[in-house]
Design a protein around this motif. Structure first.
Motif, PDB file in Angstrom:
ATOM      1  N   VAL A  26      -2.780 -10.041  -2.707  1.00  0.00           N
ATOM      2  CA  VAL A  26      -2.158  -8.876  -2.085  1.00  0.00           C
ATOM      3  C   VAL A  26      -2.828  -7.622  -2.627  1.00  0.00           C
ATOM      4  CG1 VAL A  26       0.058 -10.056  -1.798  1.00  0.00           C
ATOM      5  CG2 VAL A  26      -0.379  -8.693  -3.866  1.00  0.00           C
ATOM      6  N   SER A  27      -2.421  -6.469  -2.107  1.00  0.00           N
ATOM      7  CA  SER A  27      -2.992  -5.210  -2.572  1.00  0.00           C
ATOM      8  C   SER A  27      -2.339  -4.774  -3.883  1.00  0.00           C
ATOM      9  CB  SER A  27      -2.794  -4.115  -1.528  1.00  0.00           C
ATOM     10  OG  SER A  27      -1.420  -3.776  -1.435  1.00  0.00           O
ATOM     11  N   LEU A  28      -3.035  -3.883  -4.590  1.00  0.00           N
ATOM     12  CA  LEU A  28      -2.496  -3.331  -5.834  1.00  0.00           C
ATOM     13  C   LEU A  28      -1.212  -2.553  -5.568  1.00  0.00           C
ATOM     14  CD1 LEU A  28      -3.006  -2.952  -8.880  1.00  0.00           C
ATOM     15  CD2 LEU A  28      -4.355  -0.921  -8.323  1.00  0.00           C
ATOM     16  N   LYS A  29      -1.150  -1.877  -4.441  1.00  0.00           N
ATOM     17  CA  LYS A  29       0.044  -1.114  -4.078  1.00  0.00           C
ATOM     18  C   LYS A  29       1.248  -2.029  -3.907  1.00  0.00           C
ATOM     19  CE  LYS A  29       2.328   2.558  -2.886  1.00  0.00           C
ATOM     20  NZ  LYS A  29       2.691   3.557  -3.909  1.00  0.00           N
ATOM     21  N   THR A  30       1.025  -3.217  -3.322  1.00  0.00           N
ATOM     22  CA  THR A  30       2.125  -4.173  -3.145  1.00  0.00           C
ATOM     23  C   THR A  30       2.661  -4.628  -4.495  1.00  0.00           C
ATOM     24  OG1 THR A  30       1.271  -4.949  -1.034  1.00  0.00           O
ATOM     25  CG2 THR A  30       2.754  -6.432  -2.213  1.00  0.00           C
ATOM     26  N   VAL A  31       1.756  -4.915  -5.441  1.00  0.00           N
ATOM     27  CA  VAL A  31       2.188  -5.311  -6.797  1.00  0.00           C
ATOM     28  C   VAL A  31       3.003  -4.187  -7.431  1.00  0.00           C
ATOM     29  CG1 VAL A  31       1.430  -5.956  -9.114  1.00  0.00           C
ATOM     30  CG2 VAL A  31       0.226  -6.845  -7.107  1.00  0.00           C
ATOM     31  N   SER A  32       2.522  -2.948  -7.296  1.00  0.00           N
ATOM     32  CA  SER A  32       3.233  -1.804  -7.862  1.00  0.00           C
ATOM     33  C   SER A  32       4.636  -1.684  -7.290  1.00  0.00           C
ATOM     34  CB  SER A  32       2.444  -0.520  -7.589  1.00  0.00           C
ATOM     35  OG  SER A  32       3.153   0.603  -8.060  1.00  0.00           O
ATOM     36  N   ARG A  33       4.753  -1.907  -5.975  1.00  0.00           N
ATOM     37  CA  ARG A  33       6.076  -1.823  -5.349  1.00  0.00           C
ATOM     38  C   ARG A  33       7.026  -2.902  -5.863  1.00  0.00           C
ATOM     39  NH1 ARG A  33       3.751  -0.728   0.750  1.00  0.00           N
ATOM     40  NH2 ARG A  33       3.706   1.566   0.629  1.00  0.00           N
ATOM     41  N   VAL A  34       6.513  -4.109  -6.042  1.00  0.00           N
ATOM     42  CA  VAL A  34       7.344  -5.195  -6.551  1.00  0.00           C
ATOM     43  C   VAL A  34       7.771  -4.913  -7.991  1.00  0.00           C
ATOM     44  CG1 VAL A  34       7.385  -7.648  -7.172  1.00  0.00           C
ATOM     45  CG2 VAL A  34       6.341  -6.923  -5.011  1.00  0.00           C
ATOM     46  N   VAL A  35       6.809  -4.512  -8.824  1.00  0.00           N
ATOM     47  CA  VAL A  35       7.089  -4.242 -10.240  1.00  0.00           C
ATOM     48  C   VAL A  35       8.124  -3.128 -10.394  1.00  0.00           C
ATOM     49  CG1 VAL A  35       6.080  -3.294 -12.358  1.00  0.00           C
ATOM     50  CG2 VAL A  35       4.890  -5.106 -11.112  1.00  0.00           C
ATOM     51  N   ASN A  36       8.077  -2.118  -9.509  1.00  0.00           N
ATOM     52  CA  ASN A  36       8.991  -0.988  -9.600  1.00  0.00           C
ATOM     53  C   ASN A  36      10.271  -1.176  -8.800  1.00  0.00           C
ATOM     54  OD1 ASN A  36       7.552   1.025 -11.307  1.00  0.00           O
ATOM     55  ND2 ASN A  36       5.980   0.774  -9.736  1.00  0.00           N
ATOM     56  N   GLY A  37      10.456  -2.397  -8.256  1.00  0.00           N
ATOM     57  CA  GLY A  37      11.714  -2.716  -7.596  1.00  0.00           C
ATOM     58  C   GLY A  37      11.914  -2.055  -6.254  1.00  0.00           C
ATOM     59  N   GLU A  38      10.846  -1.670  -5.586  1.00  0.00           N
ATOM     60  CA  GLU A  38      10.984  -1.042  -4.275  1.00  0.00           C
ATOM     61  C   GLU A  38      11.309  -2.095  -3.213  1.00  0.00           C
ATOM     62  OE1 GLU A  38       7.645   1.474  -3.375  1.00  0.00           O
ATOM     63  OE2 GLU A  38       7.538   2.220  -5.441  1.00  0.00           O
ATOM     64  N   ALA A  39      12.030  -1.669  -2.178  1.00  0.00           N
ATOM     65  CA  ALA A  39      12.566  -2.630  -1.203  1.00  0.00           C
ATOM     66  C   ALA A  39      11.596  -2.981  -0.077  1.00  0.00           C
ATOM     67  CB  ALA A  39      13.857  -2.072  -0.612  1.00  0.00           C
ATOM     68  N   ASN A  40      10.660  -2.087   0.234  1.00  0.00           N
ATOM     69  CA  ASN A  40       9.819  -2.269   1.436  1.00  0.00           C
ATOM     70  C   ASN A  40       8.630  -3.199   1.169  1.00  0.00           C
ATOM     71  OD1 ASN A  40       8.843  -0.324  -0.308  1.00  0.00           O
ATOM     72  ND2 ASN A  40       7.779   0.827   1.293  1.00  0.00           N
ATOM     73  N   VAL A  41       8.939  -4.466   0.796  1.00  0.00           N
ATOM     74  CA  VAL A  41       7.904  -5.476   0.561  1.00  0.00           C
ATOM     75  C   VAL A  41       8.327  -6.759   1.273  1.00  0.00           C
ATOM     76  CG1 VAL A  41       6.616  -6.829  -1.140  1.00  0.00           C
ATOM     77  CG2 VAL A  41       7.309  -4.480  -1.684  1.00  0.00           C
ATOM     78  N   ASN A  42       7.419  -7.352   2.015  1.00  0.00           N
ATOM     79  CA  ASN A  42       7.652  -8.626   2.695  1.00  0.00           C
ATOM     80  C   ASN A  42       8.094  -9.686   1.688  1.00  0.00           C
ATOM     81  OD1 ASN A  42       6.259 -11.401   3.334  1.00  0.00           O
ATOM     82  ND2 ASN A  42       6.673 -10.438   5.327  1.00  0.00           N
ATOM     83  N   ASP A  43       9.083 -10.528   2.068  1.00  0.00           N
ATOM     84  CA  ASP A  43       9.626 -11.528   1.142  1.00  0.00           C
ATOM     85  C   ASP A  43       8.553 -12.497   0.636  1.00  0.00           C
ATOM     86  OD1 ASP A  43      12.135 -10.444   1.282  1.00  0.00           O
ATOM     87  OD2 ASP A  43      12.900 -11.885   2.758  1.00  0.00           O
ATOM     88  N   ASP A  44       7.681 -12.932   1.521  1.00  0.00           N
ATOM     89  CA  ASP A  44       6.636 -13.873   1.108  1.00  0.00           C
ATOM     90  C   ASP A  44       5.695 -13.228   0.089  1.00  0.00           C
ATOM     91  OD1 ASP A  44       7.653 -15.827   2.731  1.00  0.00           O
ATOM     92  OD2 ASP A  44       6.318 -15.375   4.428  1.00  0.00           O
ATOM     93  N   ARG A  45       5.323 -11.975   0.358  1.00  0.00           N
ATOM     94  CA  ARG A  45       4.431 -11.290  -0.590  1.00  0.00           C
ATOM     95  C   ARG A  45       5.131 -11.039  -1.925  1.00  0.00           C
ATOM     96  NH1 ARG A  45       1.416  -6.785   3.285  1.00  0.00           N
ATOM     97  NH2 ARG A  45       0.208  -8.304   4.527  1.00  0.00           N
ATOM     98  N   ARG A  46       6.422 -10.684  -1.850  1.00  0.00           N
ATOM     99  CA  ARG A  46       7.177 -10.483  -3.096  1.00  0.00           C
ATOM    100  C   ARG A  46       7.201 -11.764  -3.917  1.00  0.00           C
ATOM    101  NH1 ARG A  46      10.685  -6.641  -4.457  1.00  0.00           N
ATOM    102  NH2 ARG A  46      10.884  -5.958  -2.285  1.00  0.00           N
ATOM    103  N   SER A  47       7.445 -12.892  -3.269  1.00  0.00           N
ATOM    104  CA  SER A  47       7.476 -14.180  -3.971  1.00  0.00           C
ATOM    105  C   SER A  47       6.119 -14.495  -4.585  1.00  0.00           C
ATOM    106  CB  SER A  47       7.895 -15.300  -3.013  1.00  0.00           C
ATOM    107  OG  SER A  47       9.200 -15.095  -2.535  1.00  0.00           O
ATOM    108  N   ALA A  48       5.039 -14.236  -3.851  1.00  0.00           N
ATOM    109  CA  ALA A  48       3.691 -14.496  -4.366  1.00  0.00           C
ATOM    110  C   ALA A  48       3.401 -13.641  -5.593  1.00  0.00           C
ATOM    111  CB  ALA A  48       2.657 -14.231  -3.277  1.00  0.00           C
ATOM    112  N   VAL A  49       3.831 -12.376  -5.545  1.00  0.00           N
ATOM    113  CA  VAL A  49       3.609 -11.475  -6.687  1.00  0.00           C
ATOM    114  C   VAL A  49       4.409 -11.943  -7.897  1.00  0.00           C
ATOM    115  CG1 VAL A  49       4.014  -9.137  -7.565  1.00  0.00           C
ATOM    116  CG2 VAL A  49       3.011  -9.469  -5.287  1.00  0.00           C
ATOM    117  N   LEU A  50       5.666 -12.290  -7.688  1.00  0.00           N
ATOM    118  CA  LEU A  50       6.514 -12.723  -8.801  1.00  0.00           C
ATOM    119  C   LEU A  50       5.995 -14.018  -9.433  1.00  0.00           C
ATOM    120  CD1 LEU A  50      10.070 -11.930  -7.366  1.00  0.00           C
ATOM    121  CD2 LEU A  50       8.804 -10.648  -9.110  1.00  0.00           C
ATOM    122  N   GLU A  51       5.497 -14.934  -8.596  1.00  0.00           N
ATOM    123  CA  GLU A  51       4.923 -16.177  -9.125  1.00  0.00           C
ATOM    124  C   GLU A  51       3.662 -15.895  -9.944  1.00  0.00           C
ATOM    125  OE1 GLU A  51       4.266 -18.723  -5.795  1.00  0.00           O
ATOM    126  OE2 GLU A  51       6.418 -18.982  -5.362  1.00  0.00           O
TER     127      GLU A  51
END
Length: 344
Positions: A26-51
């Motif tokens: 995924v993009s660096l911005k997507t990782v940043s959004r997940v790490v900072n708890g932002e809501a506008n992230v696709n569930d699949d991408r969020r799961s991939a980042v968390l894993e």
């Protein structure tokens, strides 16, 4: 023996958000959004980042984040003695409030040394803490004015500061000793002694004031011979009890000005066959197990610490221009037996 170059194990590098992004696809911005708890992230991408975060052992650099926000993510707590049970409870309450604000607490002991207090307070400020909570040892705190003007809020607890206007959290010291003396008066005592801490300490002076006010309200003249003010020690306690219990009109009851004095008095009374009604200011561990149990005027150090921390974070959040506040925390009398002995 040194390993050949090919076998040397390099120091492991801490994984970064770029590593997480590459591993998750995924993009660096997507990782940043997940790490900072932002809501506008696709569930699949969020799961991939968390894993990927779990697999790589990635941890966010909180210091860098706080510095970007103009904060250090820490506050300083300056106590008289971190080992004292009263201050331990106060410290824990500050930590709980700070935890809710994602902030660490650094604590130090002044040991009632004014120079040590100054050194520690300025050392905390040099490390750019977001604020200070101080139990003052000295009577002058103008040295903190440049720090306050630089944006570091300060809250004083247990005692007021000298030379500066600041937020304060206090115990109702005078009201507490009034209540303790009135309790002893209700059992017929008229010769009530008071053993307090050193007279230069604010809390000691306030507690003596409450003692005097309770006697005056009952129409009983204040008697200097019934009062001792000195740092608690076995020698000072022995001398005080000798004076209080000697002579033609000995004291029949005693109010101790703090927990250390109370413990010292209990030890000395255990060596004497003396009947004396006793009320201590501050509770004492295992005081309820004594026979009779120890009657005390109990402070609430947890409420004091929490109130001080809430005031501090209110200032850190931007309320820097409002008038300073003084919060007074009440006391309560806990009757267990030692203060309920009738006067002879």
């Amino acid at each position: 023996m040194a390993l050949p170059p090919s076998e040397t194990t390099p120091q492991q590098r801490r994984p970064t958000m770029k590593d997480v992004a590459a591993a998750a696809g995924v993009s660096l911005k997507t990782v940043s959004r997940v790490v900072n708890g932002e809501a506008n992230v696709n569930d699949d991408r969020r799961s991939a980042v968390l894993e990927s975060i779990a697999a790589l052992g990635f941890r966010r650099n909180a210091s860098a984040r706080d510095l970007r926000q103009g904060r250090s993510g820490s506050v300083g707590l300056l106590l008289e003695d971190v080992a004292d049970p009263f201050y331990s409870i106060l410290s824990r309450a500050v930590e709980e409030v700070a935890r809710g604000h994602g902030t660490m607490v650094f604590a130090g002991s002044s040991a009632e040394d004014t120079e040590r207090e100054r050194e520690l307070a300025l050392a905390f400020c040099e490390r750019r803490v977001d604020g200070l909570i101080v139990v003052p040892a000295g009577t002058s705190h103008s040295y903190l004015l440049p720090e306050i003007q630089a944006g570091i809020p300060v809250v004083f607890v247990d005692r007021p500061p000298g030379d500066i206007d600041a937020d304060i959290v206090l115990t109702d010291n005078a009201g507490g000793t009034r209540r303790g003396v009135e309790h002893l008066l209700s059992f017929g005592h008229r010769r009530i002694g008071f053993i307090g801490d050193a007279p230069g300490i604010y809390t000691a002076g306030e507690r003596l004031r409450g003692y005097r006010e309770a006697l005056e309200s009952a129409g009983i003249p204040f008697d200097d011979q019934l009062v001792t003010q000195a740092p608690p020690s076995p020698a000072s306690t022995t001398d005080a009890l000798d004076r209080l219990l000697g002579g033609p009109s000995p004291a029949t009851a005693l109010l101790c000005g703090n927990s250390r004095t109370t413990v010292s008095v209990l030890r000395e009374l255990a060596r004497r066959s003396t009947r004396l009604a006793l009320v201590g200011f501050d509770d004492v561990e295992l005081g309820d197990l004594l026979r009779p149990g120890l009657t005390v005027v109990a402070q609430d150090p947890g409420a004091m610490g929490a109130a001080a921390a809430r005031l501090l974070f209110q200032r850190i959040a931007g309320d820097v221009g409002g008038p300073t506040q003084t919060v007074t925390i009440g006391t309560r009398l806990i009757a267990r037996g030692s203060g309920e002995l009738d006067a002879p």
